[in-house]
Write an enzyme that holds these catalytic residues in place. Structure first.
Site, PDB file in Angstrom:
ATOM      1  N   SER A 236     -67.182  78.021  40.263  1.00  0.00           N
ATOM      2  CA  SER A 236     -67.246  77.792  38.824  1.00  0.00           C
ATOM      3  C   SER A 236     -67.792  76.390  38.588  1.00  0.00           C
ATOM      4  CB  SER A 236     -65.859  77.930  38.192  1.00  0.00           C
ATOM      5  OG  SER A 236     -64.979  76.937  38.715  1.00  0.00           O
ATOM      6  N   LYS A 237     -67.877  76.000  37.323  1.00  0.00           N
ATOM      7  CA  LYS A 237     -68.449  74.694  36.990  1.00  0.00           C
ATOM      8  C   LYS A 237     -67.675  73.546  37.634  1.00  0.00           C
ATOM      9  CE  LYS A 237     -70.637  75.887  32.603  1.00  0.00           C
ATOM     10  NZ  LYS A 237     -70.697  75.624  31.153  1.00  0.00           N
ATOM     11  N   ARG A 238     -66.364  73.718  37.759  1.00  0.00           N
ATOM     12  CA  ARG A 238     -65.571  72.625  38.339  1.00  0.00           C
ATOM     13  C   ARG A 238     -65.846  72.460  39.830  1.00  0.00           C
ATOM     14  NH1 ARG A 238     -60.699  74.556  40.708  1.00  0.00           N
ATOM     15  NH2 ARG A 238     -60.411  76.790  40.423  1.00  0.00           N
ATOM     16  N   GLY A 240     -68.988  72.861  41.002  1.00  0.00           N
ATOM     17  CA  GLY A 240     -70.389  72.464  41.123  1.00  0.00           C
ATOM     18  C   GLY A 240     -71.362  73.561  40.756  1.00  0.00           C
TER      19      GLY A 240
END
Length: 453
Positions: A236-238, A240
Site C-alpha cells: 500500500s502507499k505506506r 511505498g
C-alpha cells in the site's frame, strides 16, 4: 516471433507492481528478440482518466521501457469487440441474458445460504427468441471437461469447467467486459506470452475457453506473484506503493528502480547489480519465484546510492539539473554540474537530496542570527584573516585554498576544524558540505569573499 504486452488500466497511477510486470514482459521480449506491445485497457469509462493515461506513458518513458507497438486503446476498438460479440451470438457461442438485477441477487443470496458457489444458473441459456428490454451477453462456457494449461511460473494448472459460469462479455449498455476485450486484443495483436500478476490466474481459464471458441491457440501464460510490504501485507502507499513518477520526483534513478524490482521474485545467483544488457542476457521467466516478494525501501535506497556513486557523471549531472530546477534553483555557468556531482555523489542517497545539499553552490545561503551565534567570538578575527589571504590568491584552486586554511590555523595554533566549520557555516548556511577547500573552490572566489565579508 515472441510478442509480449503490458496492459495497464488508467484508473490510477502506475505503481511499482505494474512496473515490475512491464519489466518482466519487456525483458522477455528483448531476450527472445521479440516485440513488446503497450495496450491501455480503458474500458472502465467511469474511472479511466486522461491524467492516468499520461502518467502511464510518462512512467514508461522515464523507465526507458520502450515499446515496439502501441499504445493501443481499447475504447477505440469497440466496433471490433461488438463484431466478435455478434459473431458469437450468430454461432450460438453466446446468448442474451435478460435476468434482472433483483433475480440475480436473489439467486446469489440463495446459493450462499445453501453454501453453494455463487454463479449464474443458465436461466436464459435456452431462450432463443429475442425479447424486449435490456440484456447482457453471456459466453456459453463448456459444461464438461477441464481447462488445463502450463503456467511458466506456477507449473501445470487445472480448472474444472463446472466451476466456471457463463461469463458476461457485454454489459447492458453494450460496453464489453475485461475478460472479453483481453482475449480479442491478445488474438488480434498476436500475443504469444501473457506475463501478468497472479491475481489474474482465475481469469485465465475463462479467457482460454473464449480463445478456443474463436478457434485460436491460447498464448503461454506466466503469472508472477504479488509484491508485499515488509510486514507481509498487501503493498500500500505506506509501504511505498506510490506512482512510479514519485520515485523520479524523489530523486531515484530509473536504473536503480528497475534493478531493484527485477530482483523482487527473480535472481541470478548472488548477483545484486545488473546492467540492462545483463538482465536481458540472464532473465528467464521460469526462474521467477512462485512466492510473493517483500518490498524493502532501504534496499532500494542502497541501490540508488550505488548508482549515484558509480554512474556516468554527465548523465547524473543532467538528472541533478532537473532536480535543482524543480526546487527553484537558477543554475549559472559555475560551478559545473559535473563538478558538483563529483563533490556530492558520496554524500547523497538520492538526487533530490543532492539537489537540496547543493543549492548553496548557485544561490546565496540565508545566514540567520542562529547560525551566526554558532561562530565563537574569538574565531571571528581569524575568519577575517582567511578572507584577506583568500582574496590575495592568484590561483583559485583547491590546493591553494587548502594551504591558506592550514597556514592560518597553524599560525594561530588552531585545529583546522575550529576554523573550517565557521567558514562552512558562512559560505553554505549549514554544517555539512564536501571538504571545505573543495567547497570554496566550487563556490568561486568572488562569492566566497562576499559571504565571508
Amino acid at each position: 516471433m515472441v510478442r509480449t504486452r503490458f496492459a495497464p488500466s488508467p484508473t490510477g497511477y502506475l505503481h511499482i507492481g505494474g512496473v515490475r510486470t512491464a519489466l518482466y514482459a519487456w525483458l522477455y521480449a528483448q531476450k527472445m528478440k521479440g516485440q513488446f506491445i503497450l495496450r491501455i485497457e480503458d474500458t472502465d469509462l467511469l474511472r479511466s482518466t486522461e491524467a492516468s493515461v499520461q502518467a502511464i506513458l510518462d512512467g514508461m518513458a522515464w523507465l526507458r521501457l520502450n515499446y515496439d507497438e502501441g499504445p493501443f486503446y481499447q475504447t477505440k476498438r469497440f466496433d471490433r469487440y461488438h463484431a466478435v460479440t455478434q459473431q458469437f451470438l450468430d454461432d450460438g457461442k453466446a446468448y442474451r441474458c435478460y435476468c434482472s438485477k433483483e433475480r440475480l441477487e436473489q439467486l446469489r443470496t440463495a446459493q450462499i445460504a445453501n453454501k453453494e458457489k455463487p454463479r449464474y444458473d443458465g436461466h436464459c441459456l435456452k431462450q432463443t427468441a429475442v425479447q424486449s428490454g435490456s440484456f447482457v451477453v453471456r459466453f456459453k462456457n463448456p459444461t464438461e471437461g477441464a481447462v488445463v494449461f502450463e503456467d511458466l511460473v506456477h507449473g501445470p494448472l487445472s480448472f474444472e469447467n463446472t466451476e466456471l459460469d457463463d461469463l458476461v462479455i457485454a454489459r447492458s449498455d453494450g460496453v464489453p467486459t475485461y475478460n472479453f476485450t483481453v482475449v480479442v486484443d491478445d488474438w488480434d495483436m498476436r500475443i504469444t506470452h501473457v506475463i501478468r500478476g497472479d491475481d489474474h490466474i482465475n481469469n485465465t481459464p475463462r479467457q482460454i475457453n473464449i480463445l478456443k471458441a474463436l478457434g485460436v491457440k491460447p498464448p503461454q501464460y506466466a503469472h508472477v506473484p504479488m509484491i508485499l510490504g515488509g510486514d507481509g501485507k498487501r503493498l500500500s502507499k505506506r509501504h511505498g506503493a506510490v506512482s512510479v513518477l514519485q520515485y523520479q520526483e524523489e530523486g531515484y534513478l530509473h536504473e536503480a528502480l528497475l534493478n531493484y524490482l527485477v530482483r523482487l521474485g527473480w535472481s541470478h545467483g548472488d548477483q545484486e547489480i545488473f546492467s540492462i544488457n545483463e538482465l536481458i542476457e540472464y532473465f528467464d521467466i521460469k526462474e521467477i519465484n512462485k512466492s510473493p516478494a517483500a518490498f524493502n525501501q532501504e534496499k532500494l535506497l542502497w541501490l540508488n546510492q550505488h548508482y549515484i556513486k558509480t554512474g556516468d557523471v554527465d548523465y547524473l549531472a543532467s538528472q541533478l539539473k532537473w532536480q535543482l530546477e524543480k526546487i527553484g534553483v537558477v543554475i549559472c555557468d559555475l560551478p559545473k554540474l559535473t563538478d558538483v556531482v563529483n563533490a556530492q555523489r558520496e554524500r547523497a542517497k538520492t538526487l533530490h537530496e543532492m539537489a537540496l545539499k547543493s543549492r548553496f553552490f548557485y544561490e546565496e545561503p540565508v545566514i540567520t542570527d542562529a547560525i551566526r551565534q554558532q561562530i565563537p567570538i574569538e574565531i571571528k578575527p581569524f575568519l577575517i584573516m582567511v578572507r584577506d589571504r583568500l582574496l590575495a590568491l592568484a590561483s583559485w584552486e583547491k590546493a591553494a585554498i587548502h594551504a591558506v586554511l592550514i597556514e592560518t590555523a597553524e599560525a594561530n595554533q588552531l585545529k583546522l576544524g575550529k576554523l573550517a566549520q565557521p567558514i562552512r557555516l558562512l559560505v553554505t548556511g549549514g554544517t555539512v558540505s564536501p571538504p571545505i577547500d573543495l567547497t570554496l573552490e566550487l563556490i568561486g572566489k568572488e562569492r566566497v569573499i562576499a559571504r565571508l565579508g
